[in-house]
Design a protein around this motif. Structure first.
Motif, PDB file in Angstrom:
ATOM      1  N   ARG A  68       0.739  -1.078  -0.011  1.00  0.00           N
ATOM      2  CA  ARG A  68       0.098  -0.102  -0.149  1.00  0.00           C
ATOM      3  C   ARG A  68       0.841   1.114  -0.141  1.00  0.00           C
ATOM      4  N   ARG A  69       0.267   2.220  -0.520  1.00  0.00           N
ATOM      5  CA  ARG A  69       0.997   3.582  -0.714  1.00  0.00           C
ATOM      6  C   ARG A  69      -0.055   4.531  -0.373  1.00  0.00           C
ATOM      7  N   TRP A  70       0.417   5.522   0.694  1.00  0.00           N
ATOM      8  CA  TRP A  70      -0.283   6.691   1.075  1.00  0.00           C
ATOM      9  C   TRP A  70       0.141   7.787   0.346  1.00  0.00           C
ATOM     10  N   GLY A  71      -0.564   8.784  -0.093  1.00  0.00           N
ATOM     11  CA  GLY A  71      -0.443  10.031  -0.749  1.00  0.00           C
ATOM     12  C   GLY A  71      -0.198   9.749  -2.389  1.00  0.00           C
ATOM     13  N   SER A  72       0.569  10.558  -2.879  1.00  0.00           N
ATOM     14  CA  SER A  72       0.789  10.538  -4.245  1.00  0.00           C
ATOM     15  C   SER A  72       2.384  10.852  -4.540  1.00  0.00           C
ATOM     16  N   ASP A  73       2.829  10.504  -5.636  1.00  0.00           N
ATOM     17  CA  ASP A  73       4.202  10.761  -5.950  1.00  0.00           C
ATOM     18  C   ASP A  73       4.401  12.083  -6.830  1.00  0.00           C
ATOM     19  N   ASP A  74       3.025  12.616  -7.054  1.00  0.00           N
ATOM     20  CA  ASP A  74       2.825  13.680  -8.015  1.00  0.00           C
ATOM     21  C   ASP A  74       3.821  15.003  -7.784  1.00  0.00           C
TER      22      ASP A  74
END
Length: 331
Positions: A325-331
């Motif tokens: 799982r990954r929280w947030g965004s890599d934008d």
């Protein structure tokens, strides 16, 4: 004893001193109140984010059960029947929060870890087929050929365990000479954002690639489900062999798919557009009929706080389980 009276000439200075003390005390009080307000706001936001994270993980479990139901309905093949793919569901929470959730086929993407093969840490080696498919996907997406080759071969060097760069690739010496010095990972990509550190990658190319790539936790060729591919995802079919499956032919193949999906790989390859193509055996076996990897995208809104989560669900064995799982965004 009575205090001495203040001389007339000093009364202005005394007044200024009092006013200065009042101003200093007012400034200190304002600062203290601002810090108190900020601390209160941080505490409220922290509590809201903790609650939002709990809601996200609860809905995540619900979506895993949805995946189990989807697989149970059709164990042999996964199709788009029912409109489940990318369908957004709004789930209200007890205290006014809202969770927006969607499930999509998480295997219909280029697996960046397919540029290597091997199962043991420290024993990974570049996989030529995966590297070439990465290069071909970029060329289909109109990345210049030389740059596509450099990025693809550098990605293979990034994952493999040796220190020998490919012809257009890069190993530790190439990354150690710049202003920001670092070393290759020598292991599988944990997230696609790592691609931004690979030699030859630019923000423009990364933005173009981002919708098409994923980092599955396996060093295997991308498990494209031919029964859930959409017309917009035709580049993923074309990358198997752009010379034999140009983008127009890939779209035609997807458009000709039976309503209930292909029942076997043989039926798929008997499609008129594919009858004459010749692919290596490992690439022939690459198209899948059943989805193993699903991706759950969640956005939680609660008391002014917003939280985004992306979860990768492995449905190979029931019950389906979240493996990353990954929280947030890599934008």
């Amino acid at each position: 004893m009575r205090p001495s009276p203040i001389p007339q000439r000093e009364r202005g200075a005394a007044l200024l001193t009092v006013l200065l003390l009042v101003a200093v005390m007012a400034a200190l009080a304002a600062t203290a109140l601002e810090r108190l307000r900020l601390s209160t706001a941080l505490a409220v936001n922290g509590a809201a984010l903790d609650q939002a994270r709990a809601y996200a993980m609860g809905v995540e479990s619900l979506l895993a059960l949805t995946v189990d139901d989807l697989i149970a309905l059709s164990p042999e093949r996964t199709t788009l029947a029912g409109g489940w793919n990318t369908q957004v569901r709004r789930i209200p929470m007890p205290d006014g929060g809202i969770v927006e959730a969607r499930v999509r086929d998480g295997g219909n993407c280029f697996n960046v870890n397919s540029v290597a093969e091997g199962r043991l840490p420290g024993a990974l080696q570049a996989r030529l087929v995966g590297v070439r498919q990465f290069e071909d996907l970029m060329r289909v997406l109109e990345v210049p050929a030389d740059q596509a080759r450099r990025i693809a071969e550098s990605a293979g060097d990034w994952v493999d365990s040796d220190g020998n760069p490919a012809a257009s690739g890069a190993e530790d010496p190439q990354y150690g000479g710049g202003a920001a010095r670092y070393r290759t990972g020598n292991t599988l990509f944990a997230d696609i954002s790592e691609l931004r550190t690979v030699s030859g990658m630019t923000p423009e190319v990364y933005a173009r690639l981002k919708p098409w790539v994923c980092a599955l936790p396996i060093a295997e060729l991308s498990p494209i489900n031919i029964n859930t591919l959409t017309l917009e995802q035709a580049p993923l079919l074309s990358m198997l062999s752009p010379g034999q499956i140009p983008i127009e032919k890939a779209r035609a193949v997807i458009a000709s798919r039976p309503a209930s999906g292909w029942a076997s790989q043989s039926d798929f390859y008997r499609t008129p557009e594919l009858v004459t193509i010749l692919l290596p055996l490992d690439v022939q076996l690459q198209p899948q009929l059943r989805t193993r990897w699903f991706q759950a995208d969640l956005r939680v809104s609660l008391n002014g706080a917003e939280l985004n989560e992306t979860a990768l669900v492995d449905a190979r064995i029931a019950p389906a389980r979240v493996v990353a799982r990954r929280w947030g965004s890599d934008d």
